[in-house]
Write a protein that holds these residues in place. Structure first.
Motif, PDB file in Angstrom:
ATOM      1  N   ARG A 255       0.831  -1.211   0.000  1.00  0.00           N
ATOM      2  CA  ARG A 255       0.000   0.000   0.000  1.00  0.00           C
ATOM      3  C   ARG A 255       0.862   1.256   0.000  1.00  0.00           C
ATOM      4  O   ARG A 255       0.549   2.240  -0.685  1.00  0.00           O
ATOM      5  CB  ARG A 255      -0.907  -0.003   1.218  1.00  0.00           C
ATOM      6  CG  ARG A 255      -2.056  -1.003   1.140  1.00  0.00           C
ATOM      7  CD  ARG A 255      -2.823  -1.031   2.437  1.00  0.00           C
ATOM      8  NE  ARG A 255      -3.944  -1.957   2.382  1.00  0.00           N
ATOM      9  CZ  ARG A 255      -4.664  -2.333   3.445  1.00  0.00           C
ATOM     10  NH1 ARG A 255      -4.374  -1.834   4.637  1.00  0.00           N
ATOM     11  NH2 ARG A 255      -5.657  -3.183   3.297  1.00  0.00           N
ATOM     12  N   THR A 256       1.954   1.245   0.778  1.00  0.00           N
ATOM     13  CA  THR A 256       2.856   2.397   0.826  1.00  0.00           C
ATOM     14  C   THR A 256       3.488   2.656  -0.535  1.00  0.00           C
ATOM     15  O   THR A 256       3.574   3.798  -0.991  1.00  0.00           O
ATOM     16  CB  THR A 256       3.960   2.145   1.875  1.00  0.00           C
ATOM     17  OG1 THR A 256       3.356   1.923   3.149  1.00  0.00           O
ATOM     18  CG2 THR A 256       4.905   3.323   1.954  1.00  0.00           C
ATOM     19  N   VAL A 257       3.908   1.576  -1.193  1.00  0.00           N
ATOM     20  CA  VAL A 257       4.503   1.708  -2.521  1.00  0.00           C
ATOM     21  C   VAL A 257       3.495   2.282  -3.514  1.00  0.00           C
ATOM     22  O   VAL A 257       3.801   3.189  -4.300  1.00  0.00           O
ATOM     23  CB  VAL A 257       5.037   0.344  -3.008  1.00  0.00           C
ATOM     24  CG1 VAL A 257       5.485   0.432  -4.464  1.00  0.00           C
ATOM     25  CG2 VAL A 257       6.175  -0.119  -2.122  1.00  0.00           C
ATOM     26  N   ILE A 258       2.275   1.745  -3.468  1.00  0.00           N
ATOM     27  CA  ILE A 258       1.233   2.217  -4.388  1.00  0.00           C
ATOM     28  C   ILE A 258       0.921   3.687  -4.131  1.00  0.00           C
ATOM     29  O   ILE A 258       0.776   4.493  -5.071  1.00  0.00           O
ATOM     30  CB  ILE A 258      -0.030   1.359  -4.231  1.00  0.00           C
ATOM     31  CG1 ILE A 258       0.252  -0.074  -4.699  1.00  0.00           C
ATOM     32  CG2 ILE A 258      -1.192   1.959  -5.016  1.00  0.00           C
ATOM     33  CD1 ILE A 258      -0.891  -1.028  -4.446  1.00  0.00           C
ATOM     34  N   LYS A 261       3.747   5.874  -5.437  1.00  0.00           N
ATOM     35  CA  LYS A 261       3.693   5.976  -6.896  1.00  0.00           C
ATOM     36  C   LYS A 261       2.589   6.924  -7.341  1.00  0.00           C
ATOM     37  O   LYS A 261       2.761   7.709  -8.278  1.00  0.00           O
ATOM     38  CB  LYS A 261       3.475   4.595  -7.503  1.00  0.00           C
ATOM     39  CG  LYS A 261       4.679   3.668  -7.404  1.00  0.00           C
ATOM     40  CD  LYS A 261       4.392   2.332  -8.072  1.00  0.00           C
ATOM     41  CE  LYS A 261       5.612   1.425  -8.017  1.00  0.00           C
ATOM     42  NZ  LYS A 261       5.336   0.103  -8.658  1.00  0.00           N
ATOM     43  N   ALA A 262       1.472   6.868  -6.647  1.00  0.00           N
ATOM     44  CA  ALA A 262       0.355   7.751  -7.009  1.00  0.00           C
ATOM     45  C   ALA A 262       0.715   9.217  -6.780  1.00  0.00           C
ATOM     46  O   ALA A 262       0.410  10.089  -7.606  1.00  0.00           O
ATOM     47  CB  ALA A 262      -0.884   7.367  -6.191  1.00  0.00           C
ATOM     48  N   ARG A 263       1.368   9.500  -5.669  1.00  0.00           N
ATOM     49  CA  ARG A 263       1.766  10.886  -5.399  1.00  0.00           C
ATOM     50  C   ARG A 263       2.798  11.374  -6.410  1.00  0.00           C
ATOM     51  O   ARG A 263       2.766  12.515  -6.851  1.00  0.00           O
ATOM     52  CB  ARG A 263       2.327  11.002  -3.976  1.00  0.00           C
ATOM     53  CG  ARG A 263       1.265  10.836  -2.892  1.00  0.00           C
ATOM     54  CD  ARG A 263       1.786  11.325  -1.541  1.00  0.00           C
ATOM     55  NE  ARG A 263       2.992  10.628  -1.137  1.00  0.00           N
ATOM     56  CZ  ARG A 263       3.005   9.520  -0.416  1.00  0.00           C
ATOM     57  NH1 ARG A 263       1.849   8.981  -0.031  1.00  0.00           N
ATOM     58  NH2 ARG A 263       4.146   8.955  -0.068  1.00  0.00           N
ATOM     59  N   ALA A 264       3.726  10.456  -6.762  1.00  0.00           N
ATOM     60  CA  ALA A 264       4.738  10.835  -7.748  1.00  0.00           C
ATOM     61  C   ALA A 264       4.102  11.152  -9.096  1.00  0.00           C
ATOM     62  O   ALA A 264       4.475  12.128  -9.764  1.00  0.00           O
ATOM     63  CB  ALA A 264       5.774   9.720  -7.883  1.00  0.00           C
ATOM     64  N   GLU A 265       3.119  10.337  -9.503  1.00  0.00           N
ATOM     65  CA  GLU A 265       2.434  10.586 -10.768  1.00  0.00           C
ATOM     66  C   GLU A 265       1.650  11.890 -10.699  1.00  0.00           C
ATOM     67  O   GLU A 265       1.578  12.642 -11.675  1.00  0.00           O
ATOM     68  CB  GLU A 265       1.520   9.413 -11.088  1.00  0.00           C
ATOM     69  CG  GLU A 265       2.268   8.122 -11.417  1.00  0.00           C
ATOM     70  CD  GLU A 265       1.328   6.966 -11.657  1.00  0.00           C
ATOM     71  OE1 GLU A 265       0.104   7.168 -11.525  1.00  0.00           O
ATOM     72  OE2 GLU A 265       1.808   5.851 -11.969  1.00  0.00           O
ATOM     73  N   LYS A 266       1.064  12.180  -9.521  1.00  0.00           N
ATOM     74  CA  LYS A 266       0.291  13.431  -9.356  1.00  0.00           C
ATOM     75  C   LYS A 266       1.205  14.638  -9.500  1.00  0.00           C
ATOM     76  O   LYS A 266       0.880  15.615 -10.185  1.00  0.00           O
ATOM     77  CB  LYS A 266      -0.377  13.428  -7.991  1.00  0.00           C
ATOM     78  CG  LYS A 266      -1.178  14.693  -7.670  1.00  0.00           C
ATOM     79  CD  LYS A 266      -1.871  14.532  -6.331  1.00  0.00           C
ATOM     80  CE  LYS A 266      -2.669  15.778  -5.985  1.00  0.00           C
ATOM     81  NZ  LYS A 266      -1.816  16.945  -5.783  1.00  0.00           N
ATOM     82  N   ARG A 267       2.401  14.583  -8.863  1.00  0.00           N
ATOM     83  CA  ARG A 267       3.351  15.706  -8.971  1.00  0.00           C
ATOM     84  C   ARG A 267       3.807  15.888 -10.411  1.00  0.00           C
ATOM     85  O   ARG A 267       3.956  17.013 -10.899  1.00  0.00           O
ATOM     86  CB  ARG A 267       4.552  15.447  -8.055  1.00  0.00           C
ATOM     87  CG  ARG A 267       4.247  15.628  -6.582  1.00  0.00           C
ATOM     88  CD  ARG A 267       5.532  15.672  -5.766  1.00  0.00           C
ATOM     89  NE  ARG A 267       6.258  14.424  -5.822  1.00  0.00           N
ATOM     90  CZ  ARG A 267       6.124  13.432  -4.951  1.00  0.00           C
ATOM     91  NH1 ARG A 267       5.265  13.574  -3.961  1.00  0.00           N
ATOM     92  NH2 ARG A 267       6.831  12.332  -5.065  1.00  0.00           N
ATOM     93  N   GLN A 268       4.026  14.731 -11.102  1.00  0.00           N
ATOM     94  CA  GLN A 268       4.484  14.816 -12.484  1.00  0.00           C
ATOM     95  C   GLN A 268       3.421  15.466 -13.361  1.00  0.00           C
ATOM     96  O   GLN A 268       3.731  16.291 -14.226  1.00  0.00           O
ATOM     97  CB  GLN A 268       4.822  13.422 -12.988  1.00  0.00           C
ATOM     98  CG  GLN A 268       5.401  13.410 -14.396  1.00  0.00           C
ATOM     99  CD  GLN A 268       5.779  12.008 -14.848  1.00  0.00           C
ATOM    100  OE1 GLN A 268       5.486  11.053 -14.152  1.00  0.00           O
ATOM    101  NE2 GLN A 268       6.416  11.917 -15.982  1.00  0.00           N
ATOM    102  N   ILE A 269       2.151  15.115 -13.144  1.00  0.00           N
ATOM    103  CA  ILE A 269       1.057  15.678 -13.941  1.00  0.00           C
ATOM    104  C   ILE A 269       0.904  17.165 -13.650  1.00  0.00           C
ATOM    105  O   ILE A 269       0.721  17.989 -14.564  1.00  0.00           O
ATOM    106  CB  ILE A 269      -0.249  14.926 -13.663  1.00  0.00           C
ATOM    107  CG1 ILE A 269      -0.134  13.480 -14.182  1.00  0.00           C
ATOM    108  CG2 ILE A 269      -1.443  15.632 -14.288  1.00  0.00           C
ATOM    109  CD1 ILE A 269      -1.300  12.608 -13.798  1.00  0.00           C
ATOM    110  N   GLU A 270       1.019  17.568 -12.365  1.00  0.00           N
ATOM    111  CA  GLU A 270       0.794  18.966 -11.995  1.00  0.00           C
ATOM    112  C   GLU A 270       2.043  19.825 -12.176  1.00  0.00           C
ATOM    113  O   GLU A 270       1.995  21.041 -12.003  1.00  0.00           O
ATOM    114  CB  GLU A 270       0.313  19.038 -10.550  1.00  0.00           C
ATOM    115  CG  GLU A 270      -1.055  18.377 -10.370  1.00  0.00           C
ATOM    116  CD  GLU A 270      -1.548  18.440  -8.932  1.00  0.00           C
ATOM    117  OE1 GLU A 270      -0.761  18.888  -8.059  1.00  0.00           O
ATOM    118  OE2 GLU A 270      -2.700  18.061  -8.685  1.00  0.00           O
TER     119      GLU A 270
END
Length: 368
Positions: A255-258, A261-270
């Motif tokens: 869950r921590t890894v997921i 990854k989700a936060r990293a993708e969010k930062r990349q998108i924003e």
């Protein structure tokens, strides 16, 4: 008694030896022997010869001892008094056996007095018909399975009970796990009994222990049985708990890894970095702090915002300005020392330099 011309087997497949009821035959009589059979011809209580499968004509050349018998001429036929025994050589299975009393001995693993019984099935085949006939049958007309077992009952009881107790004790077999060793007990018991049956011309082809009768209901036995199964139940319960704990830990880690990854993708998108996100969190906390209104803290906050850069930095600076009641475009009242302090923050992540570092230790950016 009438004279018989045809001599053949009329018994069943559960019979080892069957004697033909007629005892008067003619020379030239036909003896019919089936497959898996052997016929033994007796004259005056003496075994003369054996006949295998097929049709045999009883003549003096086949039975040499008949030459000494005075012939009574009756139309060219000489009658004589004799006996014929048919022996079944086929393997006879499903012969049941069982101990007539409990076996008494000391249980080897728990050390308590134990009594148990045993039962099963065996299979026998006649290997030496003449030996079996002469040693066991004698003058009887029939040797059935039941009668054969009754003859061997005494030594079977003694051998089986003594041998089972010996094997269980020597190999330290637990009474609670005997069912898992039935094949081993069967093979051992068969090897033990082979010589006893061979002495009578019999081959013990199978000896199966199919059931061990335990002393159910005995207080001592029930006590040790509960302790035995509780031991394994506790071990299994501990193993299950350990497995569940491992699964939970692996799930939490996943869950921590997921989430990361989700936060990293969010930062990349924003369009901002982790360092910029952390700067925003610091600014937000400063904006919520009552001490933010002080000039010194406000100077630090704006200095941090200067390191965010770009649109995000402008938005965060405006948010901090609104929270503190100051304008981002108004000059911040600071002294020379404050300006110097503000100039010591990293322009990328807002890290405050403490010495003469040329590169930011947090994000690696060159110090401006």
């Amino acid at each position: 008694m009438s004279i018989t011309d045809v001599i053949k087997y009329e018994g069943n497949n559960q019979t080892f030896i069957w004697k033909h009821p007629s005892e008067d035959f003619n020379t030239g009589s036909q003896l019919i022997v089936h497959e898996t059979q052997e016929a033994i011809f007796f004259l005056n209580g003496q075994a003369l010869d054996s006949f295998g499968p097929g049709r045999h004509e009883l003549e003096t050349q086949n039975l040499p001892l008949l030459n000494g018998i005075s012939k009574i001429t009756t139309g060219g036929v000489s009658p004589f008094h004799s006996e014929v025994y048919f022996v079944n050589l086929i393997e006879q299975m499903g012969i049941r056996w069982g101990t007539n009393s409990k076996i008494q001995f000391m249980e080897p693993t728990c050390g308590f007095p134990l009594s148990l019984g045993a039962s099963g099935e065996m299979a026998l085949a006649v290997k030496e018909p003449r030996r079996l006939l002469l040693k066991l049958v004698g003058t009887e007309a029939l040797l059935s399975q039941d009668k054969l077992i009754s003859y061997f009952k005494a030594f079977l009881q003694t051998r089986i009970k003594a041998h089972l107790a010996q094997v269980i004790t020597e190999q330290k077999l637990s009474i609670f796990e005997l069912d898992a060793h039935l094949e081993e007990l069967s093979d051992s018991l068969k090897n033990k009994l082979l010589p006893d049956f061979a002495a009578y011309g019999l081959s013990l082809t199978q000896m199966l222990v199919t059931a061990i009768v335990k002393p159910e209901g005995d207080p001592v036995y029930e006590k040790f049985k509960d302790l035995h199964f509780k031991q394994y139940a506790d071990v299994r319960e501990a193993q299950i708990k350990q497995q569940v704990s491992i699964i939970e830990q692996e799930t939490a880690a996943q869950r921590t890894v997921i989430s990361a990854k989700a936060r990293a993708e969010k930062r990349q998108i924003e369009g901002y970095t982790y360092q910029q996100e952390r700067s925003f969190d610091v600014a937000e906390k400063m904006a919520q702090n009552e001490a933010t209104g002080e000039y010194a803290n406000m100077g630090i906050g704006l200095g941090v915002m200067a390191g965010v850069g770009g649109t995000m930095g402008s938005v965060m600076t405006d948010a901090l300005s609104q929270a503190t009641g100051t304008s981002a475009t108004q000059p911040i009242p600071t002294d020379t020392n404050s300006q110097q302090s503000a100039a010591k923050f990293c322009s990328e992540c807002g890290y405050r330099f403490s010495g003469t570092e040329k590169f930011c230790p947090e994000c690696g950016a060159r110090r401006s």
